[in-house]
Design an enzyme around this catalytic site. Structure first.
Site, mmCIF file in Angstrom:
data_model
loop_
_atom_site.group_PDB
_atom_site.id
_atom_site.type_symbol
_atom_site.label_atom_id
_atom_site.label_comp_id
_atom_site.label_asym_id
_atom_site.label_seq_id
_atom_site.Cartn_x
_atom_site.Cartn_y
_atom_site.Cartn_z
ATOM 1 N N HIS A 18 0.844 -1.206 0.000
ATOM 2 C CA HIS A 18 0.000 0.000 0.000
ATOM 3 C C HIS A 18 0.880 1.257 0.000
ATOM 4 O O HIS A 18 0.616 2.209 -0.731
ATOM 5 C CB HIS A 18 -0.883 0.060 1.266
ATOM 6 N N LYS A 42 -15.502 -7.570 4.652
ATOM 7 C CA LYS A 42 -14.793 -8.605 5.425
ATOM 8 C C LYS A 42 -14.686 -8.155 6.880
ATOM 9 O O LYS A 42 -14.508 -6.979 7.148
ATOM 10 C CB LYS A 42 -13.366 -8.778 4.881
ATOM 11 N N ARG A 91 -2.740 -6.056 -8.172
ATOM 12 C CA ARG A 91 -1.632 -7.010 -8.160
ATOM 13 C C ARG A 91 -1.835 -7.958 -9.327
ATOM 14 O O ARG A 91 -1.881 -7.533 -10.459
ATOM 15 C CB ARG A 91 -1.589 -7.739 -6.816
ATOM 16 N N SER A 129 -2.869 -7.997 2.734
ATOM 17 C CA SER A 129 -3.124 -7.925 4.177
ATOM 18 C C SER A 129 -3.595 -9.284 4.685
ATOM 19 O O SER A 129 -3.206 -9.729 5.761
ATOM 20 C CB SER A 129 -4.199 -6.872 4.469
HETATM 21 O O1 PNS Z 1 -9.027 -2.961 0.692
HETATM 22 P P1 PNS Z 1 -10.318 -3.478 0.144
HETATM 23 O O2 PNS Z 1 -11.024 -4.341 1.162
HETATM 24 O O3 PNS Z 1 -10.155 -4.167 -1.178
HETATM 25 O O4 PNS Z 1 -11.215 -2.156 -0.087
HETATM 26 C C1 PNS Z 1 -12.535 -2.271 -0.551
HETATM 27 C C2 PNS Z 1 -13.302 -0.948 -0.335
HETATM 28 C C3 PNS Z 1 -13.308 -0.602 1.133
HETATM 29 C C4 PNS Z 1 -12.645 0.162 -1.143
HETATM 30 C C5 PNS Z 1 -14.754 -1.169 -0.846
HETATM 31 O O5 PNS Z 1 -15.295 -2.310 -0.250
HETATM 32 C C6 PNS Z 1 -15.656 0.036 -0.576
HETATM 33 O O6 PNS Z 1 -15.557 1.028 -1.257
HETATM 34 N N1 PNS Z 1 -16.525 -0.076 0.440
HETATM 35 C C7 PNS Z 1 -17.493 0.943 0.787
HETATM 36 C C8 PNS Z 1 -18.890 0.584 0.261
HETATM 37 C C9 PNS Z 1 -18.924 0.750 -1.241
HETATM 38 O O7 PNS Z 1 -18.999 1.845 -1.726
HETATM 39 N N2 PNS Z 1 -18.781 -0.398 -1.983
HETATM 40 C C10 PNS Z 1 -18.572 -0.407 -3.424
HETATM 41 C C11 PNS Z 1 -19.774 -0.217 -4.256
HETATM 42 S S1 PNS Z 1 -21.131 -1.203 -3.837
#
Ligand code: PNS
Length: 161
Positions: A18, A42, A91, A129
């Site tokens: 990151h 998650k 990735r 992670s």
């Molecule tokens: O590090 P991650 O877990 O891949 O990040 C995912 C994240 C947090 C960017 C994504 O789940 C997110 O934006 N969550 C907030 C809710 C949302 O807007 N979801 C996407 C459209 S439904």
């Protein structure tokens, strides 16, 4: 104010992968806001406060990097900001499907928001992670993959310190 980008994620916890994306993004943008999702899909190992603190301690003092958190939809959070650009790191090919789905959903929800992707440095290609937490949970040495402060916190969390 300059060109700014938002880098959202769970950051549970932040990794050197990151941080590499953050540093590289700063060669293209004047500032970056690391936006920590308060309740990702998650279940997280670290609380929101812990995830934010670990980022803050990992980035040292760089006035181009901001750390924030958000609740609910990413597009709603970005809508109130002075940028419409969201950055995600990619990735291996395995990330592609999920990132593609997410960016298209975000695009459906708000056409004004643009998602851009940066390929990770090959050094971080196979780290995440999730896999780092798995190794750390059994006492595996994850130094070099995460900032020292995260390494320490993982040991504490899993009772190896
Ligand atoms: O590090 P991650 O877990 O891949 O990040 C995912 C994240 C947090 C960017 C994504 O789940 C997110 O934006 N969550 C907030 C809710 C949302 O807007 N979801 C996407 C459209 S439904």
């Amino acid at each position: 104010m300059g060109k700014m980008v938002i880098y959202p994620g769970s950051f549970d916890p932040i990794t050197n992968g990151h941080l590499s994306i953050v540093r590289r993004a700063l060669t293209m943008f004047d500032s970056i806001t690391i936006a920590v999702a308060s309740k990702p899909m998650k279940k997280t190992l670290f609380t929101l406060d812990e995830r934010v603190d670990l980022i803050q301690e990992s980035i040292k003092n760089d006035d181009r990097i901001f750390v924030d958190s958000f609740n609910g939809l990413l597009v709603d959070y970005v809508d109130g900001k002075k940028t419409n650009i969201v950055l995600r790191g990619m990735r291996a090919l395995s990330d592609f499907e999920y990132e593609f789905q997410m960016s298209l959903m975000n695009r459906k929800l708000n056409k004004n928001i643009q998602t851009i992707f940066m390929m990770t440095d090959y050094k971080w290609l196979y780290t995440s992670s999730t896999i780092i937490k798995e190794a750390a949970s059994y006492g595996g040495a994850v130094g070099g993959l995460v900032p020292d402060v995260v390494c320490q916190k993982l040991k504490e969390k899993f009772g190896f310190q």
